[in-house]
Motif scaffolding. Sequence first.
Motif, mmCIF file in Angstrom:
data_model
loop_
_atom_site.group_PDB
_atom_site.id
_atom_site.type_symbol
_atom_site.label_atom_id
_atom_site.label_comp_id
_atom_site.label_asym_id
_atom_site.label_seq_id
_atom_site.Cartn_x
_atom_site.Cartn_y
_atom_site.Cartn_z
ATOM 1 N N GLN A 109 16.305 10.629 13.761
ATOM 2 C CA GLN A 109 16.516 10.294 12.357
ATOM 3 C C GLN A 109 15.353 10.778 11.495
ATOM 4 O OE1 GLN A 109 18.587 6.355 11.675
ATOM 5 N NE2 GLN A 109 17.689 5.908 13.668
ATOM 6 N N ARG A 110 15.660 11.043 10.246
ATOM 7 C CA ARG A 110 14.631 11.444 9.279
ATOM 8 C C ARG A 110 13.990 10.180 8.721
ATOM 9 N NH1 ARG A 110 18.367 14.378 5.206
ATOM 10 N NH2 ARG A 110 19.492 12.452 5.700
ATOM 11 N N VAL A 111 12.682 10.083 8.843
ATOM 12 C CA VAL A 111 11.992 8.825 8.560
ATOM 13 C C VAL A 111 10.878 9.049 7.545
ATOM 14 C CG1 VAL A 111 10.731 6.880 9.555
ATOM 15 C CG2 VAL A 111 12.484 8.050 10.910
ATOM 16 N N LEU A 112 10.739 8.075 6.636
ATOM 17 C CA LEU A 112 9.604 8.026 5.720
ATOM 18 C C LEU A 112 8.863 6.715 5.956
ATOM 19 C CD1 LEU A 112 7.955 8.956 3.200
ATOM 20 C CD2 LEU A 112 9.608 7.663 1.804
ATOM 21 N N ILE A 113 7.547 6.792 6.187
ATOM 22 C CA ILE A 113 6.708 5.594 6.227
ATOM 23 C C ILE A 113 6.016 5.498 4.874
ATOM 24 C CG2 ILE A 113 4.980 4.292 7.496
ATOM 25 C CD1 ILE A 113 5.172 6.284 9.741
ATOM 26 N N ALA A 114 6.222 4.402 4.200
ATOM 27 C CA ALA A 114 5.596 4.178 2.888
ATOM 28 C C ALA A 114 4.725 2.933 2.965
ATOM 29 C CB ALA A 114 6.660 4.011 1.806
ATOM 30 N N SER A 115 3.472 3.067 2.591
ATOM 31 C CA SER A 115 2.541 1.940 2.628
ATOM 32 C C SER A 115 2.390 1.338 1.241
ATOM 33 C CB SER A 115 1.178 2.387 3.149
ATOM 34 O OG SER A 115 0.240 1.339 3.034
ATOM 35 N N MET A 116 2.674 0.021 1.151
ATOM 36 C CA MET A 116 2.422 -0.724 -0.083
ATOM 37 C C MET A 116 1.150 -1.554 0.029
ATOM 38 S SD MET A 116 6.254 -2.081 -1.018
ATOM 39 C CE MET A 116 5.646 -3.009 -2.418
ATOM 40 N N ASP A 166 -0.501 4.423 -4.208
ATOM 41 C CA ASP A 166 -1.657 3.917 -4.938
ATOM 42 C C ASP A 166 -1.137 3.257 -6.214
ATOM 43 O OD1 ASP A 166 -3.884 3.513 -6.545
ATOM 44 O OD2 ASP A 166 -4.922 5.293 -5.806
ATOM 45 N N SER A 167 -1.104 1.929 -6.245
ATOM 46 C CA SER A 167 -0.480 1.227 -7.371
ATOM 47 C C SER A 167 -1.223 1.465 -8.683
ATOM 48 C CB SER A 167 -0.389 -0.271 -7.081
ATOM 49 O OG SER A 167 -1.680 -0.820 -6.913
ATOM 50 N N LEU A 168 -2.546 1.601 -8.639
ATOM 51 C CA LEU A 168 -3.291 1.824 -9.878
ATOM 52 C C LEU A 168 -3.009 3.217 -10.434
ATOM 53 C CD1 LEU A 168 -5.245 0.906 -11.996
ATOM 54 C CD2 LEU A 168 -7.145 1.602 -10.520
ATOM 55 N N ALA A 169 -3.007 4.232 -9.582
ATOM 56 C CA ALA A 169 -2.682 5.589 -10.035
ATOM 57 C C ALA A 169 -1.257 5.646 -10.573
ATOM 58 C CB ALA A 169 -2.864 6.583 -8.886
ATOM 59 N N LEU A 170 -0.344 4.914 -9.913
ATOM 60 C CA LEU A 170 1.043 4.867 -10.365
ATOM 61 C C LEU A 170 1.130 4.207 -11.734
ATOM 62 C CD1 LEU A 170 3.834 5.646 -9.203
ATOM 63 C CD2 LEU A 170 4.027 3.302 -8.366
ATOM 64 N N LEU A 171 0.379 3.124 -11.917
ATOM 65 C CA LEU A 171 0.362 2.435 -13.205
ATOM 66 C C LEU A 171 -0.152 3.346 -14.310
ATOM 67 C CD1 LEU A 171 0.592 -0.169 -14.905
ATOM 68 C CD2 LEU A 171 -1.724 -0.733 -14.165
ATOM 69 N N GLU A 172 -1.237 4.058 -14.038
ATOM 70 C CA GLU A 172 -1.802 4.961 -15.046
ATOM 71 C C GLU A 172 -0.812 6.061 -15.414
ATOM 72 O OE1 GLU A 172 -5.321 6.216 -13.088
ATOM 73 O OE2 GLU A 172 -6.520 4.510 -13.766
ATOM 74 N N ASP A 173 -0.117 6.596 -14.410
ATOM 75 C CA ASP A 173 0.837 7.673 -14.657
ATOM 76 C C ASP A 173 2.006 7.178 -15.510
ATOM 77 O OD1 ASP A 173 1.830 10.474 -13.830
ATOM 78 O OD2 ASP A 173 3.514 9.186 -13.269
ATOM 79 N N ARG A 174 2.562 6.013 -15.167
ATOM 80 C CA ARG A 174 3.694 5.477 -15.929
ATOM 81 C C ARG A 174 3.264 5.051 -17.334
ATOM 82 N NH1 ARG A 174 5.138 7.730 -12.150
ATOM 83 N NH2 ARG A 174 6.664 7.090 -10.571
ATOM 84 N N PHE A 175 2.033 4.566 -17.469
ATOM 85 C CA PHE A 175 1.531 4.165 -18.783
ATOM 86 C C PHE A 175 1.418 5.375 -19.702
ATOM 87 C CE2 PHE A 175 -1.932 3.209 -21.776
ATOM 88 C CZ PHE A 175 -1.445 2.038 -22.324
ATOM 89 N N ARG A 176 0.913 6.487 -19.165
ATOM 90 C CA ARG A 176 0.817 7.711 -19.978
ATOM 91 C C ARG A 176 2.206 8.157 -20.438
ATOM 92 N NH1 ARG A 176 -3.477 9.017 -16.239
ATOM 93 N NH2 ARG A 176 -1.956 9.985 -14.855
#
Length: 408
Positions: free
Chosen positions: A19-26, A63-73
């Motif tokens: 199977q095609r698998v993605l591991i995502a870390s929160m 990276d939740s902080l980088a994601l926040l900065e990107d969505r905020f922009r």
Amino acid sequence: MGKTTLACATAMSYAHSGQRVLIASMDQAHSLGDALGFRFPHDPGTVAGITSILPGLDVIEIDSLALLEDRFRDAVRVLAGAGHEHGIDLAALDPAELTGLPGVQELLMLIEIADFADEDDWDVIVVDCPPSADMLRIITAPDTLLGYLDRLWPAHARALSVAGPDLRRIVLATTVERIAAAVRSVRDLLADHARTGAHLITGPERVAVAESARMRSAAALLGLRLDDVVVNKVLPEVPETGAEHPAARWYLDRRAEQLDMIADLRRRLSGVPVIVAPHSGPEPIGPTALQALARLVDSRANRVVPGADPMLGDEANTGPARAGAPSVQLESGAGLHSVFTLRMRLPVVDPATLRLGRVEDDLIVGADGVRRRLPLAPVLRRCTVDGAELDGEQLVVRFRPDPEVWPR
């Protein structure tokens, strides 16, 4: 051997089956790369991308902080494009200041995961989550935000703003509706038992067993599908030769204590598969070691007939425990003399923690430190709560018609 290691081993098992698998870390500790023996390429201030480490196995550390900065922009650009004064200068705000707002980072990570799930690039997504207390806060974030939003600015009011002449309100309402739609998709994904399941990682200690029982209660209340519980770092069996040596005696006594805890866990979590992850000695690092660990903890190896080694369990515990949605039925009577019941599966650990409340058309249910707001069926909105009881692992709430609002 931590939960991240076991998450990687689970992903390896799926990938090994083709199977095609993605591991995502929160988990903001970001130990995924350490477990895989891999260093993620990442530019500070940018959202990390997906990296392929093996054929059919991709990974990402969110990276939740980088994601926040990107969505905020992005939000600043959209609102600035409206060409109107909004009363505040959004550009003067630092995205880092928004990290203190409850649930913002968690929601962004969940939305990112939901977007991955909607893509056709992977068959399975394994999410490495933070510890249980943090994860419960993350899981409840979508319902919390949507509840507040519907009370502060209901959907019908947003729709009127979109159709109105004020460009500022149109842009703002459209943006809020996009956010609400994304959060709803997350909530629906978490509640979809056909697509989403949880694996609880615990240890063979008394405190951990008690916490696992409470987590099962929380999963049922929140409507999550709990597939199994993995007991980590269990000492493997060894011959009792030389048991008179203090070190050998300690080992055998410690293993016996762990087996007692596993048996207690199975008694408490009847119906939930309990899988054993034996202590592997050296920390399994890298794909080869993780694949070996995956073979050890494969659930199929933990399914044996009753009466076998207590490390492995019994055939009766192999089916997934599913937390059904509340059901409503007429119990007795008719008209104003009707009695309706709402039933939901809720294996409460401590009945003294059970709390019920009513807010407008919602029922508030709390147990074992977790609370959920449940929208009532239309017929129950015209009723008052008459009483409640625990019937085994079922919560039963009885309602009677309210004469002031019941149709005559």
